[in-house]
Design a protein around this motif. Structure first.
Motif, PDB file in Angstrom:
ATOM      1  N   ALA A   1       0.833  -1.202   0.000  1.00  0.00           N
ATOM      2  CA  ALA A   1       0.000   0.000   0.000  1.00  0.00           C
ATOM      3  C   ALA A   1       0.867   1.251   0.000  1.00  0.00           C
ATOM      4  CB  ALA A   1      -0.928  -0.016   1.216  1.00  0.00           C
TER       5      ALA A   1
ATOM      6  N   ARG B   1       0.626   4.529  -2.623  1.00  0.00           N
ATOM      7  CA  ARG B   1       0.456   5.927  -2.228  1.00  0.00           C
ATOM      8  C   ARG B   1       1.584   6.801  -2.752  1.00  0.00           C
ATOM      9  NH1 ARG B   1      -1.017   3.305   3.553  1.00  0.00           N
ATOM     10  NH2 ARG B   1      -3.070   2.503   2.893  1.00  0.00           N
TER      11      ARG B   1
ATOM     12  N   LEU C   1      -6.745  -3.631  -1.323  1.00  0.00           N
ATOM     13  CA  LEU C   1      -5.869  -2.745  -2.078  1.00  0.00           C
ATOM     14  C   LEU C   1      -6.526  -2.322  -3.390  1.00  0.00           C
ATOM     15  CD1 LEU C   1      -3.036  -1.463  -1.935  1.00  0.00           C
ATOM     16  CD2 LEU C   1      -2.214  -3.357  -3.337  1.00  0.00           C
TER      17      LEU C   1
ATOM     18  N   GLU D   1      -8.785   0.528  -2.589  1.00  0.00           N
ATOM     19  CA  GLU D   1      -8.028   1.775  -2.422  1.00  0.00           C
ATOM     20  C   GLU D   1      -7.536   2.283  -3.774  1.00  0.00           C
ATOM     21  OE1 GLU D   1      -4.086   3.605  -0.151  1.00  0.00           O
ATOM     22  OE2 GLU D   1      -4.897   1.665   0.470  1.00  0.00           O
TER      23      GLU D   1
ATOM     24  N   ARG E   1      -9.882   4.350  -5.794  1.00  0.00           N
ATOM     25  CA  ARG E   1     -10.099   5.724  -5.338  1.00  0.00           C
ATOM     26  C   ARG E   1      -8.935   6.654  -5.705  1.00  0.00           C
ATOM     27  NH1 ARG E   1     -11.907   2.727  -0.709  1.00  0.00           N
ATOM     28  NH2 ARG E   1      -9.906   3.111   0.334  1.00  0.00           N
ATOM     29  N   GLN E   2      -7.859   6.055  -6.221  1.00  0.00           N
ATOM     30  CA  GLN E   2      -6.679   6.846  -6.550  1.00  0.00           C
ATOM     31  C   GLN E   2      -6.664   7.188  -8.037  1.00  0.00           C
ATOM     32  OE1 GLN E   2      -5.062   7.889  -4.138  1.00  0.00           O
ATOM     33  NE2 GLN E   2      -5.051   6.382  -2.483  1.00  0.00           N
TER      34      GLN E   2
END
Length: 402
Positions: free
Chosen positions: A127, A131, A180, A183, A186-187
Motif C-alpha cells: 500500500a 500511495r 488494495l 483503495e 479511489r486513486q
C-alpha cells in the motif's frame, strides 16, 4: 552433460567462431560469450509450443548485457525490470514504456519517480508503494500505470526457488489484494493487471503446470469484482535449466500442452486479457559460457590443481556462492581439448586468496597444460552481473554476443 555448441578439431565453436579466436577477440581472459543463434532458437521453440497470443517478456536481471537486451528487444514482447538502471536499459533498447514492468519490494522514491516520469507499468508490492506512486502522479500531472504483484496463497510443490506463498517480502498477500483494489479505485492511477510470481529455477513440469493453473484461478477470483477485465496477467516464469549431474531438462512440451487446456477457460472469464510469461534464465542460460585460462598447474598432497585467471569474483554461482550451498560442479570442459579423453582428476580453482574460489572439484578432464582454456557451461544467466567483480580488485571479465 551434452551441450548445444559445435566442435571442430577438438575446439569448441561459439556462434560458428573458434574458441581460440574468441579469446583473441576478447583481448584477454577471462570472458563471457553468448551465442545469439541459441537464444533465437529457444524463442522460436517457445513460440511454436505455446498457445497463440501468449506474450514473452525477458527478465533483465538474468543477463543485463546491453547488447543482449537490444537483441531481445526486437524478438520479444516486453521486459521485466527490477531497478531504474534496468528500466533505462529497456528504454534505451527502444521498448515502449507500456511494455516494461517494474517489480521489486524495495523501490526507492527516486526510482518510482523516474518510473512514473517514464510511463512504465509499476508493479505495486505494498500500500505504501501505491500511495507514493499516486503522489508522484499528482506531481507530474499524469495517471501512473500500475499492476498489483500478488503473493499467492499457494506454494510450489517440488524444486526451484520459492518466490511467493507464505510469508514473503514479495508482493501483496492474496488475502489483502481486494482491499488494495478498493483503495486503488479511489486513486488517480490506471490499473493494468496482476503479476503472480510463484518461484524460479524449476525443472519439474507438473509443478509448473499446477502453479500456472492455480495462478490463473487466483487471478480470476481477484478480478471478479473489477468493472473491466485486467489488461494483462503476468504468470512469472519459473522455467529452469539443468546445471548438475542427475538433473534433466524441463519437459516444456508438457507445460505448453497444459496451457492449451486451461487458457480457454481464462479467456472466457477474462476476455481480452493478455497472458504474459516472464522468462530469464530459460532464454539465455544455456546460450552462454565463461572462459578462463590455466595459468599454473601444481600437485599438492597427491592432488592436481589447475589454477586459472578466473574464479568466484566473475562467476559466483559456479563457485558455490561463497560456500552457502552444497558444492556441486557446473559442467566444465577444456575448450581446446574436446577430442581428448579424460585422463586425470583435477581441481579447477581461481586466482583469489580464499579456499572458496573453486570452479570445479575433482573434475575428470583431459591432461591439461598451462595456457589451456577452461570453459564453464550454462553460464548465460546470473553470471557476471551476479558476481562480486570488485572482490580483490581484479579486472572484470569481457562480454561478447556472437
Amino acid at each position: 552433460m551434452t551441450h548445444p555448441f559445435s566442435v571442430q578439431a577438438g575446439v569448441l565453436q561459439i556462434g560458428g567462431v573458434d574458441l581460440r579466436r574468441l579469446a583473441a577477440r576478447a583481448g584477454h581472459t577471462p570472458f563471457y560469450v553468448y551465442d545469439r543463434s541459441l537464444v533465437d532458437a529457444r524463442i522460436r521453440a517457445l513460440r511454436q509450443t505455446l498457445p497463440h497470443g501468449i506474450e514473452l517478456h525477458y527478465s533483465i536481471k538474468a543477463n543485463p548485457m546491453p547488447a543482449m537486451v537490444h537483441h531481445l528487444a526486437a524478438r520479444l514482447d516486453g521486459f521485466d525490470v527490477a531497478s531504474a538502471g534496468e528500466m533505462m536499459l529497456a528504454l534505451d533498447a527502444g521498448t515502449r514504456p507500456e511494455r516494461i514492468g517494474f517489480a521489486g519490494p524495495g523501490k526507492s522514491h527516486d526510482e518510482l519517480r523516474r518510473a512514473v516520469a517514464a510511463g512504465v507499468v509499476i508493479h505495486i508490492e505494498s500500500a505504501t508503494q501505491l500511495r507514493l506512486v499516486t503522489a508522484l502522479g499528482w506531481e507530474f500531472g499524469v495517471r501512473p500505470c500500475v499492476a498489483i504483484r500478488v503473493n499467492p496463497d499457494f506454494q510450489i510443490g517440488k524444486g526451484g526457488m520459492r518466490m511467493g506463498g507464505g510469508a514473503a517480502p514479495f508482493g501483496v498477500d492474496a488475502s489483502l489484494v481486494p482491499a488494495l483494489l478498493l483503495e486503488l479505485a479511489r486513486q488517480e492511477v490506471a490499473f493494468a493487471g496482476f503479476h503472480v510470481f510463484w518461484g524460479s529455477q524449476c525443472l519439474h513440469a507438473p509443478t509448473i503446470i499446477q502453479a500456472h493453473r492455480q495462478s490463473a484461478e487466483l487471478v480470476m477470483r481477484l478480478a471478479d469484482n473489477l468493472e473491466v477485465p485486467p489488461a494483462f496477467i503476468n504468470l512469472g516464469g519459473g522455467f529452469g535449466i539443468p546445471y548438475f549431474p542427475g538433473e534433466d531438462p524441463l519437459d516444456f512440451d508438457a507445460v505448453g500442452e497444459a496451457m492449451h487446456d486451461w487458457l480457454p477457460g481464462l479467456h472466457r472469464r477474462l476476455p481480452g486479457t493478455r497472458v504474459v510469461l516472464e522468462l530469464g534464465r530459460y532464454l539465455v542460460g544455456e546460450a552462454g559460457i565463461y572462459v578462463c585460462r590455466v595459468v599454473d598447474r601444481k600437485v599438492s598432497c597427491g592432488e592436481t590443481f589447475l589454477i586459472t585467471d578466473g574464479g568466484l569474483h566473475h562467476h559466483l554461482a559456479a563457485s558455490g556462492n561463497f560456500g552457502q550451498v552444497l558444492r556441486r560442479n557446473y559442467p566444465v570442459l577444456i575448450g581446446n581439448r574436446l577430442d581428448e579423453p579424460a585422463q586425470e582428476r583435477s581441481h579447477v580453482v581461481g586466482c583469489l586468496c580464499t579456499p572458496l574460489d573453486r570452479i570445479a572439484d575433482g573434475a575428470h578432464l583431459p591432461a591439461t597444460s598451462i595456457g589451456d582454456l577452461v570453459v564453464v557451461l550454462q553460464s548465460g544467466a546470473y553470471g557476471r552481473s551476479a558476481s562480486p567483480t570488485d572482490f580483490l580488485a581484479h579486472p572484470p571479465p569481457a562480454e561478447m554476443l556472437v
